[in-house]
Each structure stands twice: as structure tokens, then as C-alpha cells.
Design a protein around this motif. Structure first.
Motif, PDB file in Angstrom:
ATOM      1  N   HIS A 178       0.941  -1.215  -0.015  1.00 25.30           N
ATOM      2  CA  HIS A 178      -0.176   0.085   0.037  1.00 25.30           C
ATOM      3  C   HIS A 178       0.775   1.256   0.040  1.00 25.30           C
ATOM      4  CE1 HIS A 178      -3.929  -1.449   0.154  1.00 25.30           C
ATOM      5  NE2 HIS A 178      -3.682  -2.383   0.916  1.00 25.30           N
ATOM      6  N   LEU A 200      -4.411  -1.830  -3.528  1.00 22.77           N
ATOM      7  CA  LEU A 200      -3.033  -2.315  -3.276  1.00 22.77           C
ATOM      8  C   LEU A 200      -2.343  -1.869  -4.750  1.00 22.77           C
ATOM      9  CD1 LEU A 200      -2.632  -6.063  -4.113  1.00 22.77           C
ATOM     10  CD2 LEU A 200      -4.625  -4.571  -5.024  1.00 22.77           C
ATOM     11  N   TYR A 210      -4.037   5.740   0.044  1.00 24.12           N
ATOM     12  CA  TYR A 210      -4.590   4.933   1.258  1.00 24.12           C
ATOM     13  C   TYR A 210      -5.064   5.724   2.210  1.00 24.12           C
ATOM     14  CZ  TYR A 210      -4.329   1.853   5.255  1.00 24.12           C
ATOM     15  OH  TYR A 210      -4.536   1.272   6.336  1.00 24.12           O
ATOM     16  N   GLY A 215      -7.555  -2.313   0.931  1.00 26.85           N
ATOM     17  CA  GLY A 215      -7.312  -1.197   1.827  1.00 26.85           C
ATOM     18  C   GLY A 215      -8.246  -0.494   2.551  1.00 26.85           C
ATOM     19  N   ALA A 267      -7.209   3.591  -2.174  1.00 23.69           N
ATOM     20  CA  ALA A 267      -6.551   2.809  -1.415  1.00 23.69           C
ATOM     21  C   ALA A 267      -6.006   1.634  -1.780  1.00 23.69           C
ATOM     22  CB  ALA A 267      -7.228   2.651   0.019  1.00 23.69           C
TER      23      ALA A 267
END
Ligand code: 6R9
Length: 634
Positions: free
Chosen positions: A278, A475, A283, A421, A473
Motif C-alpha cells: 500500500h 494495492l 490509502y 485497503g 486505497a
């Protein structure tokens, strides 16, 4: 369950929020917000403005190198500056940031200002130990303020952390630390669990012998059990001694929006865990927005998420999301039923918790004790409840709604993953709820249920849950494994969509119902456990030649492990060996790997290419048809 709730289930009644919830809510009109969210870039850019950037981004979303999406390109920001520093110049300076409680009844409160000073000291201490921007720091820690402090200290200086759940054991720890090439492990003497102390340092002592990159182990004296420092495998230092004398000021590292914030390992379909990467800016935007929106955070809230910081839920909704929106976050160390099954409800009363977020497995477990315990406590401070980790069965939903929420509090059933996330499919507090459904994709998110060719399936029909457009957010890759990132998430289903690995269906109202995973990943008490990891743990025992593992349904944990084992010559699956195997797997993987049953077999169903067909084992187990067996060996 009382009669009226049985009727409710049969009626499939929709639960509407009461007027107080609507009156208070930041977002009062769900449909209008969903509409706004359709302009994805505009929507997320607006949300990003709620954070403090050192330099504004040039572009909200850069999709020029799919599936390696970038968000807020060239934006400069720091997580810890936003989660901690910026609050100390406001009225939140003396507000409690972290409320630590444990099963022994100990308590500790840290205000935003105190947290700021502690984080700065730890950040400076990490620098003194030689940690620079980009170096990976591993954490293997109890649920305690110092764990949060360490995560924030890493984020302040730009050192990605990798938190390893303290319920995982030596084998899992070694694998993750080595994959991430961590330079430091921060751990503690032990952690409290059901009246006992689990000795974390002992596990680390054994692990570091197999972790060549680790130069220093930092040990927090948390429980006070005696520990011995040794320098066999790198330097060992005490947490308190490294922060002592460090300056309580530390300038935040200016991070690019796309600089990595952390790596978090999760189980996949092969034995090797996936290092989910992340980054910083997106994020932050995703977790702060969803915390505020889904839990409708206001200044007087006290937010309690019962997850562990070793999982994504702990990262996003104990540490980062809540602090980014400046609320009080509870850090609880211990079991849900110790010293008695009323411990959580007692904490809710004592501290006036307003928002409570837990997992179905915990609810099912506590439900077994009936309404006796929740009745003992005044739970009137609660306003909103949450659920995460696995599908919540309507019976548990109703129990939670009636006995904990007292029919006043809406339940936010939040669907998301380590990889996403942030929450992606979830109601808002004003959303009409159907027990067991995660409702609709959040504003700014586009999800769909499709067949294997990527075509949407009609309402009521099962299919694959996919995410159609990028989200902040998400990955960015799998650590040092771009190929696996592309193959796992972007190539399974045509159309450039993100494959979640979950099966679901949509009803006539567009509400999504999650059915479970489509791959070889088990969901044990809300924890993802890869069948391949369990199998390799079994096979590493001298008695086991081959192993195949499937999930077996369990009324409390959702799923537990059922193992089919081919033993080596001269071995028999007797009580002694069963006990020994249980111990061995637990040693390798930790208590998350709950074994329900082991059977000895002399053959396993395999494809011609030698892959174990777990599907066949599952079908036999459940008395279902075997399905397509054309690839079966014989
Ligand atoms: C956040 C988290 C992800 C998997 C996911 C799905 C299951 C999570 C759920 C849910 C039904 C929900 N899952 N939330 N299933 N309803 N509200 O749990 O992340 O550990 O990566 O697990 O958990 O199967 O794919 P993670």
C-alpha cells in the motif's frame, strides 16, 4: 432468538435507520451521494482536500500503465503528520487519541499531544538505529499503544512497516520477515491472552536465527515477565532504552503520494504469502473518507474496532482511519470472553463507546452465552455497529442488532480486503439494511457480479464479484512480484476488472450478498488461511508424506481445517500423532490454523498435472455432485 425475530427473517424485512441517526449523519441522502460518486476522479479529489498536503497533486488518477494505477501523482504528503501532528494545533491537542484497555482491567490514555511526543521519540530512535526512508521495519507486537506508536514512527520517517500478527508463529514470521528483508524487528516480552502471557520474544528468538537481514531486535517490556537479552543473532535493545533521551520533535519525511507506506502479508492460493503493498496518498484518502462516512464520525465519538493491528482491519480502522479523522480509537488487548463473556460489553459501558466494529465469528461466539451478559450493561452510548471479515448470517445479525444495538443502531456490514485497503461495499448509516447483505458499493466505487467471461449475471444468480474502476486505497502491487500481482487480480476475468476472489449475487434492488471465496483460501474466524500454507506445514512434519486441506464448516469459526493425510511408512494416525501434528502445525502457523479433523488416506484426488483437486474432497465432504472431473488423474 425470539419469535418476532424469526418472523423478521422470513419476512426479509428491511431495517430503516431511526430519525436520530439520519439527523446526525454527515451524509443524509445515500442515493445522492452514490450519484455524486459516479464522477470518480472529482469525488476522490474532493475527499483528498480534507487532508493536508505539502504539495498538491498534478493528476488524480493515472491509468497510463494499467494495472499499475497511480493516485494523486506528484502530491507530497505524510501520513503521521496528518494522523497526529496536525491535531496538536487544534482543540484536539488534549483529546484522547488512544484508549488502551486490556482483559486484566489495566487502562492507559494517550492524548494527541502525548502520542505526538512518543511517536517523535520513536521515530528518532529508529533513525538512530540506522533506519532510513525505504528500509523495512517488522513488528511482532501485542495490541498496545507502543505498537501504534511504532507504526506511526515508521510512517513519519518513510520506513515501510510490515506488521506480523502476533497469533502467527515461527514459520510464518520467518517467511514474512525474509520476504520483506526487514532490518529491524520490534517485539515485546509477551502479550496477554485469556489470563496467560504468550511469550512473543521466545518466538522471535527462534525466528531471527533464520532471518539474515535482521540487524536489531527491539523489545518492549510490556508484561514484565523476565527476559534475557542476548546478541546471538544481531543486537537486542529495549524499547524504553532506545527512546530515552531522544528528542520529542521530529520533522516528517516529505513522502510522494505513491511512496510505499506498508507491506502486509496475506494468504493466497499458493504456499507463499502475498506481500500486499500500500502506498501513502491514496490509502490516506480512502481510509479517512470511509472511516468518517461509514461510521459517521463526530467530535465526541469513541471508536472501538476489535480487530488486531496484525490484520488490515487494524491498520485501516484502529490506527490510520480513526487518527486521520481525529477521533479516539480503542486499543484492546485480550480475548472477547475473558475474564467472562461480558468483558466487551463492560468496556462499552465504562468508556461510553459510540461506534463498535467487530467480526461475525466473535458475535457467534458471544451469542452462545445468550443475552445474559449484554443485559448486565448499559449500552446506550452505542450509535453505530460494524461487521467485517466474513458473511454475517442473519441470525447473528439479528442477535447483534437486538442485544447489542438494542434495535437503535444500524449495522454496517463492510466488505473489503487486505488488497482493497478500505471498505468498498458497505452501507452508510442512513442506508436501509437487509440482514446478511453488504448492500451496495460505496460512493466512488463500481462493483459488479459477473460470470467467468466478465458478463454481468442477472439478479439472483451467483457469480464473481469484481471491481470495475480503480479506487484510491487499492494495492499497488505484490512485493517484488509484479507478475503474480497481474495474474492474481487482473487476468482472471476479462475486461480489465479487479478480481476479488469472492463469489456473490445481487438482488433485484442491486444489493450484494457475499457467498464466500472462490479460491483455495479458508476463512477461519475471519482470518484468511491458505490451504497450501497449511498443507506445507503438515508436510514439514516427519510423519507426513502428502496433505490436502479443505474447509469444514463450523458453527462459531465459520470454517475450520479438515486435513487428508498420506502418512509415511510405519506411521499411523493415532491419538499421539494427532496431538503431535496439531502442535506442529500450530508451531509453524500459529493458533489461527484451527484443525477440526484429520483423516488418514492412501490417495488424494489430483489433476493430471499433479494439482490436488480440493474441490473433489469438498464435494465428497458435503455429499454434493463431483462436477467436472475431466482433469482428474483417474
Ligand atoms: C477486511 C478483511 C478478505 C476476505 C474477502 C471476503 C471476506 C471480508 C466481508 C467478507 C462477507 C463481509 N470478507 N469482509 N465476506 N462479508 N463484510 O477481512 O480482509 O483478511 O484480506 O479478508 O474476507 O471473502 O475476500 P482480509
Amino acid at each position: 432468538m425470539s419469535e418476532d425475530t424469526t418472523v423478521l427473517l422470513e419476512e426479509k424485512r428491511v431495517f430503516k435507520p431511526n430519525y436520530k441517526i439520519v439527523e446526525e449523519a454527515h451524509i443524509k441522502n445515500w442515493e445522492a451521494e452514490l450519484e455524486k460518486g459516479k464522477n470518480i476522479e472529482k469525488y476522490w479529489a474532493e475527499k483528498a482536500k480534507e487532508l493536508e498536503w505539502f504539495q498538491k497533486w498534478d493528476k488524480v488518477l493515472d491509468g497510463s500503465n494499467k494495472p499499475f494505477y497511480k493516485w494523486f501523482t506528484n502530491g507530497k504528503i505524510n501520513m503521521t503528520y496528518n494522523a497526529v501532528d496536525r491535531w496538536i494545533h487544534t482543540s484536539k491537542r488534549n483529546q484522547v487519541a488512544i484508549l488502551y484497555v486490556n482483559e486484566r482491567g489495566d487502562e492507559e490514555k494517550l492524548t494527541y499531544y502525548e502520542l505526538y511526543r512518543q511517536v517523535n521519540k520513536m521515530a528518532n530512535a529508529l533513525k538512530s538505529l540506522g533506519i532510513k526512508k525505504g528500509d523495512v521495519v517488522a513488528l511482532y507486537m501485542p495490541m498496545c499503544p507502543e505498537a501504534v506508536i511504532t507504526m506511526l514512527a515508521c510512517a513519519k520517517i518513510g520506513a515501510p512497516h510490515t506488521v506480523i500478527y502476533s497469533g502467527l508463529s515461527v514459520g510464518a514470521l520467518v517467511e514474512r520477515v525474509n520476504d520483506a528483508k526487514a532490518k529491524i524487528i520490534v517485539t515485546a516480552d509477551g502479550t496477554y491472552r485469556r489470563g496467560k502471557v504468550i511469550e512473543l520474544k521466545k518466538i522471535v528468538d527462534e525466528a531471527v536465527l533464520r532471518c539474515p537481514t535482521v540487524q536489531t531486535t527491539v523489545i518492549l517490556e510490556h508484561t514484565g515477565i523476565p527476559i534475557e537479552l542476548s546478541d546471538i543473532s544481531g543486537k537486542e535493545v529495549l524499547f524504553d532504552s532506545i527512546i530515552e533521551g531522544e528528542d520529542d520533535k521530529c520533522e516528517p519525511e516529505i513522502m510522494d503520494a505513491e511512496d510505499p507506506l506498508f507491506i502486509l502479508y496475506t494468504s493466497g492460493t499458493t504456499g507463499k504469502p502475498k506481500g500486499v503493498v500500500h502506498t501513502t496518498g491514496g490509502y490516506m484518502v480512502g481510509t479517512s473518507t470511509t472511516t468518517k462516512m461509514v461510521f459517521d464520525i463526530h467530535d465526541d465519538d469513541i471508536f472501538w474496532c476489535t480487530a488486531d493491528i496484525g490484520w488490515i482491519t487494524g491498520h485501516s480502522y484502529i490506527v490510520y482511519g480513526p487518527l486521520l479523522v481525529g477521533t479516539t480509537t480503542v486499543v484492546y488487548e485480550g480475548a472477547p470472553d475473558y475474564p467472562d463473556p461480558g468483558v466487551w460489553w463492560r468496556i462499552i459501558e465504562e468508556h461510553g463507546i459510540t461506534k463498535f466494529y467487530t467480526a461475525p465469528t466473535a458475535i457467534r461466539h458471544l451469542m452462545r452465552f445468550g443475552d445474559k451478559y449484554p443485559r448486565l450493561y448499559d449500552l446506550s452510548s452505542l450509535k453505530i455497529l460494524g461487521s467485517v471479515g466474513e458473511p454475517i448470517n442473519p441470525e447473528a445479525w439479528i442477535w447483534y442488532y437486538k442485544n447489542i444495538g438494542r434495535e437503535r443502531c444500524p449495522i454496517m456490514d463492510t466488505w473489503w480486503q487486505t488488497e482493497t485497503g478500505m471498505h468498498l461495499v458497505s452501507p452508510l448509516p442512513v442506508t436501509p439494511l437487509k440482514p446478511g447483505s453488504v448492500t451496495k458499493p460505496l460512493p466512488g466505487i463500481e462493483a459488479e457480479v459477473v460470470d467467468k467471461d466478465g458478463k454481468p449475471v442477472p439478479p439472483g444468480k451467483g457469480g464473481h464479484l469484481v471491481i470495475k474502476t480503480p479506487w484510491p486505497a487499492m494495492l499497488r502491487t505484490l512485493y517484488k512480484d509484479e507478475k503474480r500481482y497481474i495474474e492474481t487480480y487482473w487476468e482472471n476475468i476479462p475486461g480489465g476488472v479487479y478480481t476479488t476472489g469472492d463469489m456473490a449475487h445481487m438482488d433485484e434492488d442491486g444489493y450484494i450478498w457475499i457467498q464466500g471465496r472462490s479460491d483455495d483460501v479458508l476463512n477461519i474466524a475471519g482470518h484468511r488461511v491458505g490451504t497450501a500454507e497449511v498443507e506445507s506445514a503438515f508436510v514439514s512434519h516427519p510423519a507426513v508424506a502428502e496433505a490436502a486441506v479443505i474447509g469444514k464448516s463450523d458453527p462459531i469459526k465459520g470454517e475450520v481445517i479438515k486435513a487428508f493425510l498420506i502418512l509415511k511408512e510405519g506411521y499411523n494416525l493415532n491419538t499421539a500423532l494427532i496431538g503431535d501434528l496439531k502442535k506442529h502445525v500450530r508451531h509453524e502457523l500459529g493458533p489461527v490454523a484451527v484443525i477440526g479433523e484429520m483423516v488418514q488416506v492412501d490417495k488424494l484426488p489430483k489433476t493430471r498435472s499433479g494439482k490436488i483437486m480440493r474441490r473433489i474432497l469438498r464435494a465428497k465432504e458435503e455429499g454434493l455432485e463431483l462436477g467436472d472431473t475431466s482433469t482428474l488423474e483417474e
